[in-house]
Enzyme design. Structure first.
Site, PDB file in Angstrom:
ATOM      1  N   GLU A  51       0.804  -1.214   0.000  1.00 35.10           N
ATOM      2  CA  GLU A  51       0.000   0.000   0.000  1.00 35.10           C
ATOM      3  C   GLU A  51       0.842   1.271   0.000  1.00 35.10           C
ATOM      4  O   GLU A  51       0.338   2.362   0.253  1.00 35.10           O
ATOM      5  CB  GLU A  51      -0.968  -0.023   1.190  1.00 35.10           C
ATOM      6  CG  GLU A  51      -1.923  -1.213   1.086  1.00 35.10           C
ATOM      7  CD  GLU A  51      -2.922  -1.286   2.219  1.00 35.10           C
ATOM      8  OE1 GLU A  51      -2.829  -0.451   3.143  1.00 35.10           O
ATOM      9  OE2 GLU A  51      -3.784  -2.166   2.181  1.00 35.10           O
TER      10      GLU A  51
ATOM     11  N   LYS B 110     -15.522  -1.606   2.442  1.00 38.71           N
ATOM     12  CA  LYS B 110     -14.804  -2.058   1.251  1.00 38.71           C
ATOM     13  C   LYS B 110     -15.821  -2.613   0.269  1.00 38.71           C
ATOM     14  O   LYS B 110     -16.492  -3.605   0.560  1.00 38.71           O
ATOM     15  CB  LYS B 110     -13.785  -3.140   1.613  1.00 38.71           C
ATOM     16  CG  LYS B 110     -12.648  -2.667   2.508  1.00 38.71           C
ATOM     17  CD  LYS B 110     -11.768  -3.830   2.927  1.00 38.71           C
ATOM     18  CE  LYS B 110     -10.544  -3.369   3.710  1.00 38.71           C
ATOM     19  NZ  LYS B 110      -9.755  -4.509   4.233  1.00 38.71           N
TER      20      LYS B 110
END
EC number: 4.2.1.11
Length: 429
Positions: free
Chosen positions: A205, A337
């Site tokens: 990330e 999500k």
């Protein structure tokens, strides 16, 4: 005019070099929508199913041709001709077609790709940006970013057991200002790590993945970097953790293999409480394992009044699991999500349920991302006030920050940066 006339899908690659699904939707009036589906590394057991081919001769079994075929055959046949402006009907038709409780037959990756592409095509027909189409005139709050600047756990190859160490620029005056602050801290941290002899490679990330021995060591570097960048920890910038505790919960205990420690459920709660006393940590995600409801309740009772406790694996963007959390007073925030649940309609329902119950919602990326920036629009559309979309490195992460900057510019004087009000435990101080 807004009838769905064609749907195409293809296998593309995500930020980890693994296949994922991209979908194009064409409407009768020529409007077009495209969406690419993300993928997680640390996935909750209760998530909707991501359909993979399992053919070891292609992409080590991770191909998504079955999902692509499902889009271009069964799903097209089922929703072709439907009105793209009726998002709920389109999503419900796909869910019914799948016929399983977790989208295991057609794949959440197939259904979600179509769901998001339909919304984008409908937004184009309406002549509106996606955030305005989904959120209406009320969608104007720019979220505080949770910027992941140190990676551990499943996102990095180092001894740190916690997955993410994040900074939140709550003292910024705007989203653009928050991005600037985060970038300055990120580069200051890079210099500090280099000076201390650590590598500055980044994880999935975009955060650094140094060979540090413990969470405290990582937090000390982050604190040092905030100060060195000219900001005040606890005021200008607060800290957030993603423990991803499900990943190291085994046989009823939390096993910190990197640190060589084992903590009972009660000791895990004590440990997290002590960290929040030693550092300005205002948000902890997945501090307890996904099915450790008793541990979650202990943690909530212990520190929930002063720390945002975010359920990711615990809730998996699922209204049934969230309803249980609300009923039992477990956690006080939900990580959202889109691919955990697999459709736009269900995602918005989860955010709405959370907000009505006084829980905060954090819009989130996955560790396997693409250049698709839909979640930036959804964060503004839902006024959720917080977004988690990685570090200030890797274009798949920056695509979301850059889209938020564009949205803020487009909103002009209407734009409102969430700031300290994003975290209720902070807003009251």
């Amino acid at each position: 005019m807004t009838a769905i006339t064609n749907i195409a899908a293809r296998e593309i690659l995500d930020s980890r070099g693994n296949p994922t699904v991209e979908v194009d939707v064409l409407l009768e009036d020529g409007s077009f929508g495209r969406a690419a589906v993300p993928s997680g590394a640390s996935t909750g057991a209760h998530e909707a199913v991501e359909l993979r081919d399992g053919d070891k001769s292609r992409y080590n079994g991770k191909g998504v041709l079955k999902a692509v075929d499902a889009v271009q055959s069964e799903i097209l046949d089922a929703i072709g001709g439907m009105d793209a402006e009726d998002q709920v009907a389109v999503d419900e038709a796909m869910i019914a077609l799948d016929g399983t409780p977790n989208k295991a037959r057609l794949g959440a990756n197939a259904i979600l790709g179509v769901s998001l592409a339909v919304a984008k095509a409908a937004a184009e027909t309406a002549g509106l940006p996606l955030y305005r189409y989904v959120g209406g005139v009320q969608g104007r709050v720019l979220p505080v970013p949770m910027m992941n600047i140190v990676n551990g756990g499943a996102h990095a190859d180092n001894p740190i057991d916690f997955q993410e160490f994040m900074v939140m620029p709550v003292g910024a005056t705007s989203l653009s200002d928050a991005v600037r602050m985060g970038a300055e801290i990120f580069h200051t941290l890079k210099s500090a790590l280099k000076k201390a002899g650590h590598n500055t490679n980044v994880g999935d990330e975009g955060g650094f993945a140094p060979n540090l021995p413990s969470a405290e060591a990582a937090l000390d570097f982050v604190m040092e970097s905030i100060n060195a960048a000219g900001f005040k920890p606890g005021s200008d910038v607060v800290l957030a953790l993603d423990c991803a505790a499900t990943e190291f919960f085994k046989d009823g205990a939390y096993r910190y293999e990197g640190e060589g420690q084992t903590r009972s459920i009660e000791q895990q709660v004590d440990y997290l409480a002590k960290l929040t006393e030693a550092y300005p940590i205002l948000s902890i995600e997945d501090g307890m394992s996904e099915d450790d409801w008793d541990g979650w309740k202990l943690l909530t009772d212990r520190i929930g009044s002063r720390v945002q406790l975010v359920g990711d694996d615990l809730f998996v963007t699922n209204v049934e699991r969230l309803a249980r959390g609300i009923e039992t007073g477990t956690a006080n925030s939900i990580l959202v999500k889109v691919n955990q649940i697999g459709s736009l309609t269900e995602t918005l329902a989860a955010v709405d349920m959370a907000q009505r119950a006084g829980y905060t919602a954090v819009m989130s990326h996955r560790s396997g991302e693409t250049e698709d920036s839909t979640i930036a629009d959804l964060a503004v559309a839902t006024n959720c006030g917080q977004i988690k979309t990685g570090s200030l490195a890797r274009s798949d992460r920056l695509a979301k920050y850059n889209q938020l900057i564009r949205i803020e510019e487009g909103l002009g004087a209407q734009a409102l940066y969430a700031g300290r009000s994003a975290i209720r435990q902070l807003a009251g101080r």
